[in-house]
Every structure is written in C-alpha cells, then in structure tokens.
Write a protein that holds these residues in place. Structure first.
Motif, PDB file in Angstrom:
ATOM      1  N   PHE A 349       0.711  -1.389  -0.088  1.00  0.00           N
ATOM      2  CA  PHE A 349      -0.111   0.075   0.016  1.00  0.00           C
ATOM      3  C   PHE A 349       1.051   1.444  -0.017  1.00  0.00           C
ATOM      4  CE2 PHE A 349      -3.628  -2.717   1.361  1.00  0.00           C
ATOM      5  CZ  PHE A 349      -4.663  -2.151   0.789  1.00  0.00           C
ATOM      6  N   VAL A 350       1.920   1.267   0.719  1.00  0.00           N
ATOM      7  CA  VAL A 350       2.848   2.255   0.795  1.00  0.00           C
ATOM      8  C   VAL A 350       3.645   2.611  -0.449  1.00  0.00           C
ATOM      9  CG1 VAL A 350       4.948   3.283   2.124  1.00  0.00           C
ATOM     10  CG2 VAL A 350       3.040   2.326   3.424  1.00  0.00           C
ATOM     11  N   ARG A 352       2.478   1.866  -3.298  1.00  0.00           N
ATOM     12  CA  ARG A 352       1.637   2.628  -4.231  1.00  0.00           C
ATOM     13  C   ARG A 352       1.222   3.768  -4.006  1.00  0.00           C
ATOM     14  NH1 ARG A 352      -2.014  -3.175  -5.168  1.00  0.00           N
ATOM     15  NH2 ARG A 352      -0.167  -4.236  -6.259  1.00  0.00           N
ATOM     16  N   TYR A 354      -0.139   5.354  -0.958  1.00  0.00           N
ATOM     17  CA  TYR A 354      -0.951   5.756   0.189  1.00  0.00           C
ATOM     18  C   TYR A 354      -0.337   6.029   1.250  1.00  0.00           C
ATOM     19  CZ  TYR A 354      -4.602   3.050  -2.742  1.00  0.00           C
ATOM     20  OH  TYR A 354      -5.713   2.973  -3.498  1.00  0.00           O
ATOM     21  N   SER A 355      -1.123   7.052   2.125  1.00  0.00           N
ATOM     22  CA  SER A 355       0.069   7.236   3.084  1.00  0.00           C
ATOM     23  C   SER A 355      -0.276   6.340   4.443  1.00  0.00           C
ATOM     24  CB  SER A 355      -0.685   8.530   3.706  1.00  0.00           C
ATOM     25  OG  SER A 355      -1.772   8.569   4.151  1.00  0.00           O
ATOM     26  N   TYR A 356       0.479   6.327   5.432  1.00  0.00           N
ATOM     27  CA  TYR A 356       0.158   5.512   6.516  1.00  0.00           C
ATOM     28  C   TYR A 356      -0.976   5.799   7.217  1.00  0.00           C
ATOM     29  CZ  TYR A 356       5.378   4.037   6.140  1.00  0.00           C
ATOM     30  OH  TYR A 356       6.426   3.176   5.963  1.00  0.00           O
ATOM     31  N   SER A 358      -3.766   6.925   6.101  1.00  0.00           N
ATOM     32  CA  SER A 358      -5.050   6.535   5.376  1.00  0.00           C
ATOM     33  C   SER A 358      -5.201   5.270   5.560  1.00  0.00           C
ATOM     34  CB  SER A 358      -4.903   7.051   3.883  1.00  0.00           C
ATOM     35  OG  SER A 358      -3.709   6.381   3.413  1.00  0.00           O
ATOM     36  N   VAL A 359      -3.940   4.354   5.395  1.00  0.00           N
ATOM     37  CA  VAL A 359      -3.988   2.648   5.739  1.00  0.00           C
ATOM     38  C   VAL A 359      -4.563   2.538   6.976  1.00  0.00           C
ATOM     39  CG1 VAL A 359      -2.656   0.655   5.333  1.00  0.00           C
ATOM     40  CG2 VAL A 359      -2.498   2.684   3.671  1.00  0.00           C
TER      41      VAL A 359
END
Length: 385
Positions: A349-350, A352, A354-356, A358-359
C-alpha cells in the motif's frame, strides 16, 4: 521449586524466541540500504519470519501427540540457535530471508509446545501464568530497538549472533531444569491431532473471527512503526523511542491482561479489547505533535498487548485435556498465517502511494465495524462462550 525453575527457564527462552521475531523490525532501514531493496521487499523479510512462525505449528501439534511437550520445547531452542547463526552470515537477500524464516519456525514450535505445557503446570492460574510468560516475551520487544542500535555500533550481524549464543545457553539450562521436574500428565489423552482439532472447531473459528483481523493490522503497524512516526515529522531517534514505548506499554499489559482474563467472561473481554484497539489506532492517525503521539502510542501498545494473554487464556482454559494441545496448535497455526502477511500488505500500500494515516485509519474503521457485528452476535447468544 522445580516447577518454578522450569518456568523461569521458559521465560528466558520465550524472551529469545520473541526477540528473534522482533529484531528484524528495527533493522528494516539497514536492510534497505545494505541490500538495495524497497519497502515491500524489506517487509517481506519480516513477513517470512512470521510465516515461518506459522508454518510448522500444525505439524508441531501432531508431534505433541507423540512426543512429550518439554522435548519439543528443547528442540525449538536448538532450532533458534542454529537459524540465528544462518541469518547472521547472510550475504544476499535470499540468504537473509531463509534465516528469518527458520528463526520464525523456532518461535512457532516453541509457542505451540510451551503454552499448553505451562497451562497444565499451573491449571488454577492460567491467565496469570500466560501474563507473566507473555511479559517476559514482551520485554524482548522493548529492548529490541536499543539492542539493535547498540549492536549497530559494531555490525548489525552481532544482534543475530547474540541471539544464537543466548539460545544455546538457555536451552541447555532448560534441559537441566526439565530433568528435575515432574511433568503433568494432563495431555496424555490428546493422541489424535486431527480429531482433537476438528472437535473444537467452533471455539477456534470464534476466536479467529474476533482477533484475526486485529493481529493482521497490528503486524503491519508495529513493523513499520518507526517509519510511520518519521512520516509524522519525528526524527529517527524519536521514532525509535516511540517503537520502544509501544512495546514497553505491553509489559504491564500482559500481566494485567492475563490477570483480568482469569476474572472476566472470555468472549466479551476479547471483543472489548479489539474494539479499544480499533479506537486507539484511529486516534493515532489523527494525532499530531510529540506529546499526543507519546500518549496515544502508549495506549495502543497497552491495549493490543492485553489481547495476547486473553486469547491464550480463553483457549487453554476452555479446551479440555483431551484436545488442548491439538486444538491450540490448529488455532495457533491459522492465527499466525492470518497476521504474517500484514507487513507485506502494508508495504504494498505504501509503495503504491497511500499514506500510513490513510491505511491505518481505514483498517481501524473496518475493525470497528467487524466488532459491532460480533457484539450483536454475542449478545444474541450466537457465539460460544
């Protein structure tokens, strides 16, 4: 007195097997620079340690129907000593991954054999014993970051060599202590692994439904906690201190969590812990500034670590002698596989974009929604108590 000495040796061994799993988290930055890899590959190194921890738990459960539990515990110490040496000599990422996987195997073999044995050594105080034993394990998590920082003054490999030497010494002491202890015979009726595990499927499935997603999320959170804190503007040193805080909060959490597990209804207690974890994780994503981050980090660490003795107490106190070892191994194997992919998933996820925040925020909301559903099922009598 003999049982107390054996219990003390188990606390020393669990310290080392947990350190073997945790030690890779503060080394992620080193691995990224040393082997020229990305976050996902670094996360995969950690994931392999946890996959290794899951991989032989079910076969170990079968082995426990044939071999005394303390013999298997001793075997786990030997595996840890050898595999730590293998990881310490790594010159390639694949070599390192192999060592991490084998170190994980040692921890899996240990927990599946040691936890049922401890519950049978102290059947009237399962929660408290699990809490103290888990607290010894958690101390390893507390010292991991400063331990690695100290060894980095010489070489990162020194941390793995130290685990190898410690495992050899403590395993030898455990062998001596076990020879002078009368072992319980509570597990002698547990001689059919498959039948024992299948007969307790409702308890196993209920526990996984309650805690499976939570430990998957936690696996990603703690292995990337330093990098997460750096993304919130903290320095490298402050981020390392935050990882220490989240683990330090777990030491009293294991003790008090195990003690409460002896006193409170098991299923509502587990649901309450997971609900509190989801709420505190969501609060963490909203926090800014050093003081709020310190406070919420301590809360997150305390809440999530109270979960582990609660789970062990629920299972080991509820399962009968005739199925305890087999059913616990089946649960433990599945549970570890559930959480093992957490670090790798977060790394993906990171990478790609996405911020920590938001995840982790999305994960907290999903956890909260699942707990609402499970509380409804529990209140309507649809979950086994």
């Amino acid at each position: 007195m003999a049982r107390a000495r054996l219990f003390a040796s188990f606390c020393g061994l669990v310290f080392l097997v947990n350190l073997a799993r945790i030690v890779f988290a503060p080394l992620l930055d080193v691995f990224i620079g040393e082997f020229a890899i990305g976050e996902a590959t670094a996360g995969l190194v950690v994931t392999l340690a946890w996959v290794g921890s899951a991989s032989l738990r079910m076969p170990t459960g079968w082995l426990l129907t044939k071999v005394p539990r303390h013999h298997v515990v001793l075997g786990s110490g030997v595996i840890l000593a050898v595999s730590s040496g293998i990881a310490a000599t790594a010159t390639t990422v694949r070599h390192l991954m192999a060592g991490a996987f084998l170190m994980g195997i040692a921890s899996g073999v240990y927990f599946v054999s040691a936890n049922p044995l401890l519950s049978e050594l102290y059947p009237q105080r399962v929660g408290r014993v699990m809490g103290i034993h888990g607290g010894a394990s958690q101390i390893a998590a507390v010292v991991a970051a400063p331990f690695v920082a100290l060894t980095l003054l010489v070489d990162w490999r020194l941390s793995l060599w130290a685990i190898a030497a410690g495992a050899a010494a403590v395993t030898a002491y455990t062998w001596v202590a076990a020879r002078g202890t009368d072992m319980p015979d509570a597990g002698e009726a547990d001689r059919d692994f498959l039948a024992g595990a299948l007969s307790e499927w409702r308890i196993i499935a209920t526990t996984l439904a309650i805690v499976g997603a939570a430990v998957f999320v936690w696996q990603g959170v703690f292995n990337f906690y330093e990098l997460y804190m750096q993304s919130k503007g903290l320095s490298d040193r402050a981020a390392g201190a935050m990882l220490t805080i989240v683990f330090a909060a777990g030491v009293p959490a294991f003790y008090f969590g195990g003690d409460l597990a002896d006193r409170l209804p098991h299923v509502p207690y587990l649901l309450g812990i997971v609900g509190a974890f989801s709420a505190s994780l969501l609060a963490l994503t909203m926090a800014e500034g050093l003081l709020p981050l310190v406070v919420i980090t301590a809360v997150v660490g305390f809440v999530v670590h109270a979960l582990f003795p609660a789970v062990d107490t629920y299972l080991l106190d509820t399962l009968p002698d005739s199925t305890r070892g087999s059913a616990y191994a089946a649960f433990s194997s599945t549970w570890m596989l559930t959480q093992a992919l957490g670090s790798y998933a977060l790394g993906l996820f990171v990478e790609r974009g996405y911020s920590y925040d938001s995840v982790f925020g999305g994960a907290a909301l999903l956890l909260g929604a699942s707990i609402v559903v499970l509380v409804f099922l529990e209140r309507t009598g649809r979950l086994p108590s």
